[in-house]
Design a protein around this motif. Structure first.
Motif, PDB file in Angstrom:
ATOM      1  N   VAL A  16      -4.539-139.818  81.488  1.00 36.24           N
ATOM      2  CA  VAL A  16      -4.750-139.539  82.910  1.00 36.24           C
ATOM      3  C   VAL A  16      -5.305-138.133  83.121  1.00 36.24           C
ATOM      4  CG1 VAL A  16      -3.560-139.204  85.120  1.00 36.24           C
ATOM      5  CG2 VAL A  16      -3.077-141.226  83.736  1.00 36.24           C
ATOM      6  N   VAL A  17      -4.756-137.151  82.417  1.00 37.05           N
ATOM      7  CA  VAL A  17      -5.238-135.769  82.553  1.00 37.05           C
ATOM      8  C   VAL A  17      -6.701-135.654  82.126  1.00 37.05           C
ATOM      9  CG1 VAL A  17      -4.991-133.413  81.683  1.00 37.05           C
ATOM     10  CG2 VAL A  17      -2.965-134.719  82.336  1.00 37.05           C
ATOM     11  N   LEU A  18      -7.026-136.182  80.945  1.00 36.92           N
ATOM     12  CA  LEU A  18      -8.394-136.082  80.435  1.00 36.92           C
ATOM     13  C   LEU A  18      -9.362-136.930  81.250  1.00 36.92           C
ATOM     14  CD1 LEU A  18      -7.751-136.165  76.576  1.00 36.92           C
ATOM     15  CD2 LEU A  18      -8.258-134.179  78.015  1.00 36.92           C
ATOM     16  N   ALA A  19      -8.931-138.111  81.667  1.00 36.44           N
ATOM     17  CA  ALA A  19      -9.803-138.992  82.449  1.00 36.44           C
ATOM     18  C   ALA A  19     -10.072-138.406  83.832  1.00 36.44           C
ATOM     19  CB  ALA A  19      -9.172-140.380  82.584  1.00 36.44           C
ATOM     20  N   THR A  20      -9.103-137.705  84.401  1.00 34.67           N
ATOM     21  CA  THR A  20      -9.318-137.063  85.696  1.00 34.67           C
ATOM     22  C   THR A  20     -10.376-135.974  85.580  1.00 34.67           C
ATOM     23  OG1 THR A  20      -7.038-137.524  86.376  1.00 34.67           O
ATOM     24  CG2 THR A  20      -8.204-135.781  87.569  1.00 34.67           C
ATOM     25  N   TYR A  21     -10.280-135.158  84.543  1.00 33.27           N
ATOM     26  CA  TYR A  21     -11.284-134.111  84.314  1.00 33.27           C
ATOM     27  C   TYR A  21     -12.661-134.727  84.068  1.00 33.27           C
ATOM     28  CZ  TYR A  21     -13.890-130.431  81.951  1.00 33.27           C
ATOM     29  OH  TYR A  21     -14.871-129.541  81.576  1.00 33.27           O
ATOM     30  N   ASP A  22     -12.702-135.740  83.200  1.00 32.88           N
ATOM     31  CA  ASP A  22     -13.978-136.365  82.845  1.00 32.88           C
ATOM     32  C   ASP A  22     -14.557-137.169  84.004  1.00 32.88           C
ATOM     33  OD1 ASP A  22     -16.048-137.175  80.959  1.00 32.88           O
ATOM     34  OD2 ASP A  22     -15.075-139.137  80.937  1.00 32.88           O
ATOM     35  N   LYS A  30     -19.779-132.214  88.750  1.00 30.22           N
ATOM     36  CA  LYS A  30     -20.710-131.363  87.997  1.00 30.22           C
ATOM     37  C   LYS A  30     -22.055-132.051  87.757  1.00 30.22           C
ATOM     38  CE  LYS A  30     -21.137-128.583  83.798  1.00 30.22           C
ATOM     39  NZ  LYS A  30     -20.477-128.136  82.559  1.00 30.22           N
ATOM     40  N   TYR A  31     -22.025-133.283  87.206  1.00 37.00           N
ATOM     41  CA  TYR A  31     -23.269-133.971  86.876  1.00 37.00           C
ATOM     42  C   TYR A  31     -23.749-134.936  87.956  1.00 37.00           C
ATOM     43  CZ  TYR A  31     -22.140-132.249  82.199  1.00 37.00           C
ATOM     44  OH  TYR A  31     -21.826-131.457  81.125  1.00 37.00           O
ATOM     45  N   ARG A  32     -22.850-135.346  88.850  1.00 38.73           N
ATOM     46  CA  ARG A  32     -23.191-136.245  89.966  1.00 38.73           C
ATOM     47  C   ARG A  32     -23.990-137.455  89.475  1.00 38.73           C
ATOM     48  NH1 ARG A  32     -26.505-133.680  93.630  1.00 38.73           N
ATOM     49  NH2 ARG A  32     -25.737-134.895  95.385  1.00 38.73           N
ATOM     50  N   LEU A  33     -23.406-138.202  88.569  1.00 38.62           N
ATOM     51  CA  LEU A  33     -24.090-139.338  87.951  1.00 38.62           C
ATOM     52  C   LEU A  33     -24.518-140.389  88.964  1.00 38.62           C
ATOM     53  CD1 LEU A  33     -21.888-139.884  84.751  1.00 38.62           C
ATOM     54  CD2 LEU A  33     -23.926-138.460  85.024  1.00 38.62           C
ATOM     55  N   HIS A  34     -23.837-140.452  90.102  1.00 34.26           N
ATOM     56  CA  HIS A  34     -24.123-141.477  91.101  1.00 34.26           C
ATOM     57  C   HIS A  34     -25.434-141.256  91.851  1.00 34.26           C
ATOM     58  CE1 HIS A  34     -21.692-138.228  92.778  1.00 34.26           C
ATOM     59  NE2 HIS A  34     -22.295-138.442  93.935  1.00 34.26           N
ATOM     60  N   VAL A  35     -26.048-140.071  91.740  1.00 33.83           N
ATOM     61  CA  VAL A  35     -27.280-139.808  92.500  1.00 33.83           C
ATOM     62  C   VAL A  35     -28.534-139.809  91.631  1.00 33.83           C
ATOM     63  CG1 VAL A  35     -26.022-138.472  94.231  1.00 33.83           C
ATOM     64  CG2 VAL A  35     -27.125-137.283  92.324  1.00 33.83           C
ATOM     65  N   HIS A  36     -28.390-139.755  90.326  1.00 28.25           N
ATOM     66  CA  HIS A  36     -29.563-139.718  89.454  1.00 28.25           C
ATOM     67  C   HIS A  36     -29.990-141.138  89.104  1.00 28.25           C
ATOM     68  CE1 HIS A  36     -29.305-135.378  88.837  1.00 28.25           C
ATOM     69  NE2 HIS A  36     -28.004-135.545  88.769  1.00 28.25           N
ATOM     70  N   PRO A  37     -31.269-141.462  89.278  1.00 26.34           N
ATOM     71  CA  PRO A  37     -31.735-142.835  88.984  1.00 26.34           C
ATOM     72  C   PRO A  37     -31.381-143.287  87.564  1.00 26.34           C
ATOM     73  CG  PRO A  37     -33.453-141.606  90.116  1.00 26.34           C
ATOM     74  CD  PRO A  37     -32.361-140.622  89.806  1.00 26.34           C
ATOM     75  N   GLU A  38     -31.483-142.372  86.595  1.00 22.43           N
ATOM     76  CA  GLU A  38     -31.211-142.742  85.203  1.00 22.43           C
ATOM     77  C   GLU A  38     -29.740-143.090  84.965  1.00 22.43           C
ATOM     78  OE1 GLU A  38     -32.414-139.853  86.280  1.00 22.43           O
ATOM     79  OE2 GLU A  38     -33.939-139.006  84.926  1.00 22.43           O
ATOM     80  N   SER A  39     -28.858-142.466  85.729  1.00 28.15           N
ATOM     81  CA  SER A  39     -27.423-142.637  85.459  1.00 28.15           C
ATOM     82  C   SER A  39     -26.716-143.526  86.480  1.00 28.15           C
ATOM     83  CB  SER A  39     -26.736-141.268  85.407  1.00 28.15           C
ATOM     84  OG  SER A  39     -26.916-140.566  86.607  1.00 28.15           O
ATOM     85  N   GLU A 104     -18.750-133.577  75.253  1.00 26.00           N
ATOM     86  CA  GLU A 104     -18.326-134.633  76.172  1.00 26.00           C
ATOM     87  C   GLU A 104     -18.162-135.955  75.434  1.00 26.00           C
ATOM     88  OE1 GLU A 104     -19.521-136.838  80.360  1.00 26.00           O
ATOM     89  OE2 GLU A 104     -20.784-135.209  79.631  1.00 26.00           O
ATOM     90  N   TYR A 105     -18.997-136.176  74.435  1.00 28.39           N
ATOM     91  CA  TYR A 105     -18.845-137.362  73.595  1.00 28.39           C
ATOM     92  C   TYR A 105     -17.466-137.351  72.922  1.00 28.39           C
ATOM     93  CZ  TYR A 105     -19.621-140.595  69.700  1.00 28.39           C
ATOM     94  OH  TYR A 105     -19.500-141.619  68.800  1.00 28.39           O
ATOM     95  N   ILE A 106     -17.072-136.183  72.397  1.00 29.20           N
ATOM     96  CA  ILE A 106     -15.756-136.051  71.771  1.00 29.20           C
ATOM     97  C   ILE A 106     -14.649-136.282  72.804  1.00 29.20           C
ATOM     98  CG2 ILE A 106     -14.178-134.434  70.622  1.00 29.20           C
ATOM     99  CD1 ILE A 106     -16.716-133.157  69.361  1.00 29.20           C
ATOM    100  N   LEU A 107     -14.846-135.740  74.013  1.00 29.53           N
ATOM    101  CA  LEU A 107     -13.876-135.956  75.087  1.00 29.53           C
ATOM    102  C   LEU A 107     -13.706-137.435  75.378  1.00 29.53           C
ATOM    103  CD1 LEU A 107     -12.056-134.912  77.400  1.00 29.53           C
ATOM    104  CD2 LEU A 107     -14.128-134.730  78.807  1.00 29.53           C
ATOM    105  N   HIS A 108     -14.821-138.189  75.411  1.00 32.83           N
ATOM    106  CA  HIS A 108     -14.753-139.627  75.666  1.00 32.83           C
ATOM    107  C   HIS A 108     -13.948-140.338  74.577  1.00 32.83           C
ATOM    108  CE1 HIS A 108     -18.622-139.651  78.337  1.00 32.83           C
ATOM    109  NE2 HIS A 108     -17.598-139.021  78.886  1.00 32.83           N
ATOM    110  N   LEU A 109     -14.087-139.882  73.337  1.00 37.92           N
ATOM    111  CA  LEU A 109     -13.316-140.483  72.247  1.00 37.92           C
ATOM    112  C   LEU A 109     -11.820-140.301  72.481  1.00 37.92           C
ATOM    113  CD1 LEU A 109     -15.358-139.449  69.052  1.00 37.92           C
ATOM    114  CD2 LEU A 109     -15.272-141.691  70.158  1.00 37.92           C
ATOM    115  N   PHE A 110     -11.429-139.091  72.889  1.00 35.83           N
ATOM    116  CA  PHE A 110     -10.005-138.834  73.150  1.00 35.83           C
ATOM    117  C   PHE A 110      -9.511-139.610  74.368  1.00 35.83           C
ATOM    118  CE2 PHE A 110     -10.598-135.117  70.389  1.00 35.83           C
ATOM    119  CZ  PHE A 110      -9.424-135.168  69.651  1.00 35.83           C
ATOM    120  N   VAL A 111     -10.313-139.638  75.439  1.00 32.71           N
ATOM    121  CA  VAL A 111      -9.921-140.368  76.656  1.00 32.71           C
ATOM    122  C   VAL A 111      -9.648-141.826  76.332  1.00 32.71           C
ATOM    123  CG1 VAL A 111     -10.730-141.217  78.891  1.00 32.71           C
ATOM    124  CG2 VAL A 111     -11.093-138.829  78.278  1.00 32.71           C
TER     125      VAL A 111
END
Length: 199
Positions: A16-22, A30-39, A104-111
């Motif tokens: 929960v802690v790591l997923a909240t940050y990510d 930070k990256y606002r993935l919801h507004v970029h066409p690619e993401s 961030e890839y490493i963070l995803h592995l831990f999450v």
């Protein structure tokens, strides 16, 4: 069983802690993935996972009814498929920021590791294998750590549901604009600074 519930609780809290940050800070602020066409597709996949999480919490962990437990297992299976789609899509969806950062890839592995560890240990507690039979445990009341576990899951569901609603809303223009205005009230989170934040 005591140890199993303690491991499940710790794994869930770390997830929960790591997923909240990510999921909130990195993906939505930070990256606002919801507004970029690619993401946008990646955000839709995250939306699916955000919807699945409270369903897993309720059906898999809380319900005593066997049919609900099996439904919870189905949500877990869908979640695993969604993780695979997410990992496959990330390479293309992060081109706008020069690719997925290694950290961030490493963070995803831990999450995901903590998420599925909590599920795996709970299933080991829930499913007991006896002689020539498989038993689904429906009564954990005698386990002293169970009330703490049950309290944790019940208190995670409202926040998880709100995250699901937020992810769904940010697929649409008007909520996106409202989100940007909300972030604009905090100088460190202003969308105008996102290009600097990505570097």
């Amino acid at each position: 069983m005591e140890t199993g519930f303690i491991i499940t609780i710790i794994s869930m809290l770390l997830f929960v802690v790591l997923a909240t940050y990510d999921g909130i800070y990195l993906h939505l602020i930070k990256y606002r993935l919801h507004v970029h066409p690619e993401s946008k597709f990646e955000h839709m996949v995250h939306t699916a996972r955000a919807i699945l999480f409270p369903l897993i919490l309720y059906f898999l962990y809380l319900s005593d009814a066997l049919v609900f437990f099996y439904i919870g297992l189905a949500w877990v299976f869908l979640d695993i498929l969604t993780v695979a789609v997410d990992a496959y899509a990330e390479g293309d969806s992060r081109k706008f920021m020069g690719g997925l950062p290694r950290w961030e890839y490493i963070l995803h592995l831990f999450v995901n590791g903590f998420h599925f560890a909590s599920i795996a240990v709970f299933l080991a507690l829930k499913i007991q294998i006896g002689e020539n039979q498989l038993e689904i445990v429906t009564d954990f009341e005698s386990i002293s750590t169970y009330p703490a576990f049950e309290w944790l899951i019940k208190n995670l569901i409202p926040g998880a549901a709100l995250m699901g609603i937020l992810h769904v809303a940010l697929n649409f223009n008007q909520p996106q604009q409202t989100w940007d205005r909300l972030l604009g009230r905090f100088s460190v989170l202003r969308p105008a600074r996102q290009k600097e934040a990505i570097k």
